[in-house]
Each structure stands twice: as C-alpha cells, then as structure tokens.
Design an enzyme around this catalytic site. Structure first.
Site, short mmCIF file in Angstrom:
data_model
loop_
_atom_site.label_atom_id
_atom_site.label_comp_id
_atom_site.label_asym_id
_atom_site.label_seq_id
_atom_site.Cartn_x
_atom_site.Cartn_y
_atom_site.Cartn_z
N VAL A 201 0.83 -1.21 0.00
CA VAL A 201 0.00 0.00 0.00
C VAL A 201 0.87 1.26 0.00
CG1 VAL A 201 -1.83 1.26 1.20
CG2 VAL A 201 -1.89 -1.24 1.10
N LYS B 248 -6.85 -1.48 9.75
CA LYS B 248 -8.12 -1.83 10.41
C LYS B 248 -7.92 -2.41 11.80
CE LYS B 248 -6.84 -5.06 7.32
NZ LYS B 248 -6.68 -5.27 5.90
N VAL C 226 -11.54 -0.21 5.47
CA VAL C 226 -12.63 -1.11 5.09
C VAL C 226 -12.93 -0.94 3.61
CG1 VAL C 226 -15.03 -1.79 5.52
CG2 VAL C 226 -13.66 -0.83 7.38
N GLY D 224 -11.15 -1.50 0.90
CA GLY D 224 -10.10 -1.08 -0.04
C GLY D 224 -10.45 0.24 -0.69
N ILE E 200 -13.22 1.25 -2.00
CA ILE E 200 -14.64 1.67 -1.97
C ILE E 200 -14.83 2.77 -0.95
CG2 ILE E 200 -17.01 0.90 -1.56
CD1 ILE E 200 -16.05 -1.98 -1.89
N GLY F 104 -1.26 -10.28 -4.30
CA GLY F 104 -1.04 -9.24 -3.28
C GLY F 104 -2.31 -8.86 -2.53
N ASP G 28 -9.99 -10.59 9.66
CA ASP G 28 -9.94 -9.34 8.90
C ASP G 28 -11.37 -8.80 8.70
OD1 ASP G 28 -8.34 -7.52 6.99
OD2 ASP G 28 -9.92 -8.30 5.71
N LYS H 123 -13.24 -5.29 10.24
CA LYS H 123 -13.92 -4.34 9.35
C LYS H 123 -15.38 -4.15 9.75
CE LYS H 123 -10.79 -5.28 5.49
NZ LYS H 123 -10.53 -6.19 4.36
N1 HSE Z 1 -6.34 -9.03 3.08
C1 HSE Z 1 -7.34 -8.04 2.90
C2 HSE Z 1 -8.37 -8.57 1.91
C3 HSE Z 1 -6.71 -6.78 2.37
O1 HSE Z 1 -8.11 -9.62 1.31
O2 HSE Z 1 -9.44 -8.00 1.77
C4 HSE Z 1 -7.61 -5.60 2.36
O3 HSE Z 1 -8.03 -5.25 3.64
#
Ligand code: HSE
Length: 405
Positions: free
Chosen positions: A11, A98, A125, A127, A129, A180, A194, A198
């Site tokens: 990022v 996050k 949250v 990416g 969007i 990635g 994850d 979020k």
């Molecule tokens: N690893 C996370 C995903 C990255 O796959 O959504 C973005 O938060």
C-alpha cells in the site's frame, strides 16, 4: 503539504505511485502540492525513485514541516505508539490499518479531536470503496439499522474460484497471495479476523457506539468444501463470507461467518477480489457499495482520498467517531435466528421432507450416501436441540447459515 509515509509495502508504494503520478490533478482537487518528504521502513530500497527513506521514526515525529503521515505499516506494534505520538504532536494521520482502528480507534479519535487534527481511515474497510466517509457524512441523516458486507477480497477470491472454477481452497489461496490481496499471514483472511475488524469499524460508525471486534463471533471459510458449494448451487445460492451487524431496540447483533446467499440477494453477485457492502436505513432503504476491496492501488487510492480530505479541511477537525457502548450493548449473536444448511451422512431423508424444510440430494457416486437439509429459521440453541433430537447418531458433514434478505 509535506507528508510522510510509514511502511513502504504494497500500500505504501501504491501511495507513492499515486501521489507522484497524479500531482497536477491532486493539486487541482485540493489546491496544494502534496510532497512526500520522508518514508519510514526498515528495509532498503536502492532502486526506488524516492530518495527520502529513513529507518528512524523520530525523523518524522520531530520534523515540524511534516503535517500529515500515512501509517501503512499494519498491525498494532509499533503502529499504535507511533500514531499516538504523531497525533499528540499535532500531526494528521491517515491509515488503512483496520486492526489499529478496531482496537484503539476510540482513543486515537479522541486525541485527534483534542489536538484539532484528524485521524482518517477510509482505506481500512473495503479497499478502494468509499464507505467510511458515507457513513459519517452522506448518510448521517438516516437512522441506520443494518450493515452486511463481503469485506475480505482474499476469501471472496478463494470462494469465487471454488464456485466458478472448482479450484481447491489451497490453489485459490495461492492465487490470492500472488496477487497481493492476502494479509502477511493469511490466517487473518481465511479465519475471518480481517472481516471481523472491518465489520466492527462499520458497526461502530454506523450505529455510533463502539463495537469491540474481540467480542464478535467469528468463523472463517476453512471448513467450506466443494461439496457445500455444490449443494448451495443446487439450492440456488452461493457461499460468501460476510460480516453483518444489526441494530435493534435492545442493542446490536454482529457476526462474521460463511453464509449461503440466494442468487437474488444483492451481495450474491459480488465476485473475485471485489467487496460489496449493503447498508440499510430507516427512510433510506438499501444502499449498496461495490468495488475493489484489496490490492495496492485501490487501497492506496482510498488513503490518498483521506489526504486530500484533510488538506481541504486544513486547520479543522472533521467530526467522526463513536462513543463507548453501555454494558450489554453488543447482544449475544446466538440469539438471532437463521435458516441452516446441514449436510448429513445417510440416504434416509424422508422425515425432513416437511413444512419449512428443503432437502437436496445430488446425483453422482460421491453424493450417494449423503444429503443436505435446509431448516426453518432457528437460533443456535434451537439448532443444537434439532441436531440432538432429529439428527442424533448421524454424521454431520457441514453446517452453514442462510441469509435471505
Ligand atoms: N487481506 C485483505 C483482503 C486486504 O483480502 O481484503 C484488504 O483489507
């Protein structure tokens, strides 16, 4: 505005790319040049076009010219200490982190308010969007009641590959890592942590009271099989990992788990690395947000949008955040009722062909000695009671909730 980046990974390098390649257009949009003057990373980047690397955080903290720092290190150590020190020193901080926002957001937002600076986290949250800003800005006139989202690009990519290409979990995960999308340790993706962070951030913002991610019941996708995918398909649905939060008069219910979505559900067509978030409000009805939820440039573009937002509001604190909820505010998610898919060993399914149930048996040798039941709505306790009374002595091969609306 002179800025610094902390962390030059996927990022961080994306931010560098966007800021350097879109200088003119960014200046038109916020009225100022954005200049990257320091990049903190312990690694060396001899081939980078940037020549302002440092390994010492104090070079950023003590540089009075740096007004804004993009923290894209991830994790809480040392990101929490660094962010706190920067805010206390009167610098703005933007982040995609996050984990940090979900854990320490209440405190960090409070410090930002006291110091009349900003702590923004659009990229945390969804990416690329825009979802955080709508929740604290465009949608504020609405009493929001539900947030449900496909919030993890990696798991959505994996499930899509399983559903559409019949790929195994391991092969699909490798593809997500190569692109990635995955976290450094993909456990956070596939076990749902994850998504959990979020949905905790979204629920806190949408309903105005802090929801601690550590208290959210969370289940990942590691137990999902290609057989589950086939039964869901025959039922007219797809399996998706969702985070969901619902506000009721008594408090908030939140949960992360794989669910079967019927194909007419608005989130059912969100595939690959894309994320989708459905927000429901009184008066507003449903609003959908859709876009790339992971990857270097989508995530970096959201970080840069926060940088521009801060420049546009230079010298003032943008009001966003939440307060601590009262004891018992987060309700026991097990009390919420769902329909359940249960995959069972055996072939004597006749007793389940009754009102409120669906039974599916698939063709083919590998499905000869099993079938799937779709139950009526029940709570977790009622499910256990159903299993011990009606399914006693049978092997249960899989259980997934259904979300219909
Ligand atoms: N690893 C996370 C995903 C990255 O796959 O959504 C973005 O938060």
């Amino acid at each position: 505005m002179k800025i610094a980046i902390m962390g030059f990974g996927v990022v961080g390098s994306g931010i560098g790319e966007i800021v350097s390649s879109s200088q003119e257009s960014l200046k038109r949009k916020c009225g100022e040049d954005i200049e990257i003057v320091k990049i903190l990373d312990l690694r060396d980047f001899p081939d980078s076009k940037f020549k302002c690397f440092t390994k010492d955080f104090n070079d950023i903290l003590n540089d009075p010219e740096i007004e804004l720092v993009a923290e894209v290190m991830g994790g809480t150590k040392p990101a929490y200490d660094f962010t706190k020190q920067l805010l206390l020193a009167g610098k703005n901080v933007v982040t995609y982190n996050k984990e940090l926002v979900a854990k320490h957001g209440t405190e960090l937002l409070e410090i930002a308010k006291e110091k009349n600076v900003n702590y923004l986290f659009e990229a945390s949250v969804g990416g690329g969007i825009p979802i955080i800003r709508p929740l604290y800005s465009s949608l504020v006139s609405n009493e929001l009641t539900d947030v449900i989202g496909i919030l993890n690009g990696t798991t959505n990519y994996i499930l899509t590959k399983m559903i559409k290409d019949g790929e195994t979990f391991d092969v699909a995960l490798k593809g997500a890592q190569e692109n990635g999308y995955a976290e450094k340790d993909p456990t956070a993706d596939v076990e749902g942590h994850d998504t959990c962070r979020k949905i905790a951030i979204l629920a806190s913002l949408a309903f105005g009271k802090y929801v601690n991610s550590e208290d959210i019941q969370t289940e990942g996708i590691t137990k999902i099989t290609l057989q589950d995918v086939a039964y869901a398909n025959e039922f007219g649905g797809v399996i998706k990992l969702v985070g969901m939060a619902e506000k009721t008069e008594d408090g908030v219910y939140a949960r992360v788990c794989p669910v079967i979505l019927k194909k007419d559900h608005p989130l059912s067509g969100i595939d690959d690395v894309f994320n989708g978030i459905l927000v429901r409000g009184e008066g507003l009805g449903d609003v959908m947000f859709y876009g790339r939820g992971a990857g270097s440039l989508p995530t970096a573009s959201a970080v840069v949008s926060d940088i521009v937002e801060i420049i546009k509001h230079k010298g003032s604190h943008i009001v966003l955040g939440w307060v601590n909820g009262e004891d018992g505010y987060l309700k026991n998610a097990n009390d919420q009722a769902f329909r359940f898919y249960i995959r069972v060993k055996g072939s004597d399914s006749a007793e389940f062909c009754r009102e409120g149930f669906n039974v599916i048996a698939l063709d083919g040798d590998e499905y000869a000695d099993e079938f799937a039941i779709f139950t009526p709505k029940m709570t977790a306790a009622e499910l256990e009671e159903f299993k011990s009374s009606s399914l006693s002595g049978r092997d249960i091969l899989g259980t997934i909730r259904l979300v219909n609306e």
